[in-house]
Design an enzyme around this catalytic site. Structure first.
Site, PDB file in Angstrom:
ATOM      1  N   PRO A  21     126.591  77.413 -51.797  1.00  0.00           N
ATOM      2  CA  PRO A  21     126.708  76.418 -52.867  1.00  0.00           C
ATOM      3  C   PRO A  21     126.488  75.034 -52.248  1.00  0.00           C
ATOM      4  O   PRO A  21     126.857  74.814 -51.097  1.00  0.00           O
ATOM      5  CB  PRO A  21     128.175  76.539 -53.320  1.00  0.00           C
ATOM      6  N   TYR A  23     126.067  70.533 -53.271  1.00  0.00           N
ATOM      7  CA  TYR A  23     126.091  69.502 -54.318  1.00  0.00           C
ATOM      8  C   TYR A  23     125.606  68.173 -53.754  1.00  0.00           C
ATOM      9  O   TYR A  23     125.686  67.924 -52.544  1.00  0.00           O
ATOM     10  CB  TYR A  23     127.487  69.374 -54.926  1.00  0.00           C
ATOM     11  N   ASP A  52     125.061  72.820 -57.378  1.00  0.00           N
ATOM     12  CA  ASP A  52     126.043  72.474 -58.402  1.00  0.00           C
ATOM     13  C   ASP A  52     125.446  71.302 -59.174  1.00  0.00           C
ATOM     14  O   ASP A  52     125.771  70.142 -58.928  1.00  0.00           O
ATOM     15  CB  ASP A  52     127.369  72.094 -57.729  1.00  0.00           C
ATOM     16  N   ARG A  94     128.588  80.517 -56.448  1.00  0.00           N
ATOM     17  CA  ARG A  94     128.608  81.834 -55.786  1.00  0.00           C
ATOM     18  C   ARG A  94     128.429  82.948 -56.820  1.00  0.00           C
ATOM     19  O   ARG A  94     127.726  83.927 -56.572  1.00  0.00           O
ATOM     20  CB  ARG A  94     129.908  82.040 -55.009  1.00  0.00           C
ATOM     21  N   ASP A 118     129.222  78.143 -46.645  1.00  0.00           N
ATOM     22  CA  ASP A 118     129.267  76.778 -47.167  1.00  0.00           C
ATOM     23  C   ASP A 118     128.336  75.887 -46.355  1.00  0.00           C
ATOM     24  O   ASP A 118     128.061  76.159 -45.184  1.00  0.00           O
ATOM     25  CB  ASP A 118     130.703  76.249 -47.115  1.00  0.00           C
ATOM     26  N   ASP A 119     127.881  74.787 -46.971  1.00  0.00           N
ATOM     27  CA  ASP A 119     126.839  73.990 -46.305  1.00  0.00           C
ATOM     28  C   ASP A 119     127.351  73.122 -45.160  1.00  0.00           C
ATOM     29  O   ASP A 119     126.554  72.591 -44.397  1.00  0.00           O
ATOM     30  CB  ASP A 119     126.046  73.154 -47.336  1.00  0.00           C
ATOM     31  N   ASP A 120     128.681  73.016 -45.007  1.00  0.00           N
ATOM     32  CA  ASP A 120     129.194  72.082 -43.989  1.00  0.00           C
ATOM     33  C   ASP A 120     129.794  72.765 -42.754  1.00  0.00           C
ATOM     34  O   ASP A 120     130.155  72.092 -41.798  1.00  0.00           O
ATOM     35  CB  ASP A 120     130.247  71.159 -44.622  1.00  0.00           C
ATOM     36  N   GLU A 207     139.555  83.667 -51.775  1.00  0.00           N
ATOM     37  CA  GLU A 207     139.071  84.760 -50.919  1.00  0.00           C
ATOM     38  C   GLU A 207     139.890  86.026 -51.167  1.00  0.00           C
ATOM     39  O   GLU A 207     139.345  87.131 -51.258  1.00  0.00           O
ATOM     40  CB  GLU A 207     139.169  84.359 -49.437  1.00  0.00           C
ATOM     41  N   HIS A 234     135.132  76.137 -39.374  1.00  0.00           N
ATOM     42  CA  HIS A 234     135.254  75.487 -40.682  1.00  0.00           C
ATOM     43  C   HIS A 234     135.252  73.971 -40.467  1.00  0.00           C
ATOM     44  O   HIS A 234     136.236  73.285 -40.718  1.00  0.00           O
ATOM     45  CB  HIS A 234     136.548  75.961 -41.362  1.00  0.00           C
ATOM     46  N   THR A 235     134.145  73.466 -39.991  1.00  0.00           N
ATOM     47  CA  THR A 235     134.037  72.016 -39.793  1.00  0.00           C
ATOM     48  C   THR A 235     133.870  71.337 -41.142  1.00  0.00           C
ATOM     49  O   THR A 235     133.359  71.930 -42.098  1.00  0.00           O
ATOM     50  CB  THR A 235     132.824  71.683 -38.901  1.00  0.00           C
TER      51      THR A 235
HETATM   52  C1  UGA Z   1     137.418  75.616 -48.336  1.00  0.00           C
HETATM   53  C2  UGA Z   1     136.721  76.952 -48.173  1.00  0.00           C
HETATM   54  O1  UGA Z   1     136.130  77.023 -46.876  1.00  0.00           O
HETATM   55  C3  UGA Z   1     135.638  77.070 -49.247  1.00  0.00           C
HETATM   56  O2  UGA Z   1     134.888  78.251 -49.051  1.00  0.00           O
HETATM   57  C4  UGA Z   1     136.308  77.048 -50.606  1.00  0.00           C
HETATM   58  O3  UGA Z   1     135.331  77.095 -51.621  1.00  0.00           O
HETATM   59  C5  UGA Z   1     137.065  75.745 -50.750  1.00  0.00           C
HETATM   60  O4  UGA Z   1     137.983  75.536 -49.651  1.00  0.00           O
HETATM   61  C6  UGA Z   1     137.874  75.709 -52.052  1.00  0.00           C
HETATM   62  O5  UGA Z   1     137.941  76.713 -52.715  1.00  0.00           O
HETATM   63  O6  UGA Z   1     138.433  74.680 -52.343  1.00  0.00           O
HETATM   64  P1  UGA Z   1     136.314  73.125 -48.178  1.00  0.00           P
HETATM   65  O7  UGA Z   1     135.754  72.628 -46.888  1.00  0.00           O
HETATM   66  O8  UGA Z   1     137.608  72.567 -48.647  1.00  0.00           O
HETATM   67  O9  UGA Z   1     136.392  74.695 -48.074  1.00  0.00           O
HETATM   68  O10 UGA Z   1     135.248  73.009 -49.377  1.00  0.00           O
HETATM   69  P2  UGA Z   1     133.797  72.361 -49.401  1.00  0.00           P
HETATM   70  O11 UGA Z   1     133.067  72.650 -48.127  1.00  0.00           O
HETATM   71  O12 UGA Z   1     133.920  70.945 -49.829  1.00  0.00           O
HETATM   72  O13 UGA Z   1     133.107  73.180 -50.581  1.00  0.00           O
HETATM   73  C7  UGA Z   1     132.746  74.547 -50.457  1.00  0.00           C
HETATM   74  C8  UGA Z   1     131.284  74.735 -50.872  1.00  0.00           C
HETATM   75  O14 UGA Z   1     131.137  74.378 -52.239  1.00  0.00           O
HETATM   76  C9  UGA Z   1     130.314  73.868 -50.075  1.00  0.00           C
HETATM   77  O15 UGA Z   1     129.148  74.604 -49.763  1.00  0.00           O
HETATM   78  C10 UGA Z   1     130.001  72.714 -51.015  1.00  0.00           C
HETATM   79  O16 UGA Z   1     128.706  72.162 -50.846  1.00  0.00           O
HETATM   80  C11 UGA Z   1     130.161  73.367 -52.387  1.00  0.00           C
HETATM   81  N1  UGA Z   1     130.619  72.420 -53.435  1.00  0.00           N
HETATM   82  C12 UGA Z   1     131.667  71.581 -53.214  1.00  0.00           C
HETATM   83  C13 UGA Z   1     129.966  72.381 -54.656  1.00  0.00           C
HETATM   84  O17 UGA Z   1     128.994  73.134 -54.870  1.00  0.00           O
HETATM   85  N2  UGA Z   1     130.390  71.497 -55.614  1.00  0.00           N
HETATM   86  C14 UGA Z   1     131.439  70.639 -55.412  1.00  0.00           C
HETATM   87  O18 UGA Z   1     131.773  69.828 -56.333  1.00  0.00           O
HETATM   88  C15 UGA Z   1     132.094  70.686 -54.166  1.00  0.00           C
HETATM   89 MN    MN Z   2     133.796  72.873 -46.207  1.00  0.00          MN
END
Ligand code: UGA
Ligand code: MN
Length: 261
Positions: A21, A23, A52, A94, A118-120, A207, A234-235
């Site tokens: 995913p 954004y 997104d 997803r 995730d992309d980060d 999860e 999980h960077t």
């Molecule tokens: C943690 C987990 O590692 C994620 O897999 C989980 O989705 C997330 O918590 C959660 O459920 O809150 P975190 O680093 O907090 O990860 O989340 P992000 O990396 O900011 O987002 C997860 C993924 O969703 C990323 O690939 C990001 O690009 C995407 N995302 C985030 C969207 O598509 N839309 C958004 O508004 C925010």
């Molecule tokens: Mn993340």
């Protein structure tokens, strides 16, 4: 099966379907560039990128076209009613990718594994080889998550099976593991036609609720040398400070005029 330009393709090996995913934000292109360069080194990889967003962006479109990857580009905006909740990040995206797999792949003929990347995060090449031969659901440690240096499955040293977890944050979670720490066999996922990610789930349980529908702790397949190695972190990327940019923007003099950053 694979675009002509695909460099790493071996029809005898399972395909890794990586679901990402993503954004729009200032660091998006940097994150996706970094991730794509890792994925380009993996054999038999199919990248499913789900924006997104209401529309697909030209930024993501052209980035994907420039890679030598086999990819599917989709978009699915997070519904407005769920927007402000942190625990729904990536849920709609997803699920859209899972739906695509259900519509386009066949559990009888397609040999593969599904991974939510995730992309980060930061990924080694080894983590993909570890997950490739997943029979049902495989698991491994994830670095820098859950308030720990590493969150990992604990193994019975005699049987080599998972018997618990070292998690410190919400250890009551049925599967206290990050999204980056497991993979699911494609056929196994397709044979469970109702399984998807859910909205209205408390933070950190995404999860667990997903995995509870697919497996039990005893059935998990531990990878990464009996869960002794960290092959994914999980960077999280710091948001850049754009105070000067915002001032310039008000004057119509933004630094990125005519450029894609
Ligand atoms: C943690 C987990 O590692 C994620 O897999 C989980 O989705 C997330 O918590 C959660 O459920 O809150 P975190 O680093 O907090 O990860 O989340 P992000 O990396 O900011 O987002 C997860 C993924 O969703 C990323 O690939 C990001 O690009 C995407 N995302 C985030 C969207 O598509 N839309 C958004 O508004 C925010
Ligand atoms: Mn993340």
């Amino acid at each position: 099966m694979c675009r002509k330009t695909c460099r790493h393709w071996d029809p005898t090996l399972p395909v890794i379907y990586v679901i990402t995913p993503t954004y729009a934000r200032p660091v998006q292109k940097a994150e996706l560039t970094r991730l794509s360069h890792t994925l380009m080194l993996v054999t038999n990889l199919h990248w499913i990128v789900v924006e997104d967003a209401v529309r697909k962006s030209s930024l993501v479109e052209s980035l994907l076209m420039r890679t030598a990857l086999n990819y599917t580009h989709l978009n699915a905006p997070t519904p407005d009613i769920h927007k402000r909740k942190a625990s729904v990040r990536g849920v709609e995206q997803r699920n859209t990718a899972i739906k695509w797999l259900r519509n386009n792949k066949n559990s009888e003929v397609d040999n593969g594994v599904v991974y939510f990347a995730d992309d980060d995060n930061s990924y080694t090449l080894e983590v993909f080889e570890e997950m490739r031969k997943t029979i049902e659901v495989s698991v491994w440690p994830v670095g820098l998550v859950g308030g720990l240096m590493v969150e990992k499955p604990l193994l019975n040293t005699t049987t080599g099976r998972v018997i618990g977890w070292n998690s410190a944050w919400r250890p009551d979670r049925p599967f206290p593991i990050d999204m980056a720490g497991f993979a699911v066999n494609l056929g196994h996922l397709l044979r469970h036609p109702k399984v998807e990610f859910l909205f209205n789930i408390s933070g950190g349980f995404q999860e667990s609720v997903f995995l509870q529908q697919l497996t039990t702790t005893e059935r998990l397949e531990p990878k990464a040398d009996n869960c002794t190695k960290v092959l994914v972190w999980h960077t999280r990327t710091e948001s850049p400070k754009l105070t000067e940019e915002n001032k310039l923007r008000k004057l119509g003099k933004q630094s990125d005029k005519g450029m894609e950053i």
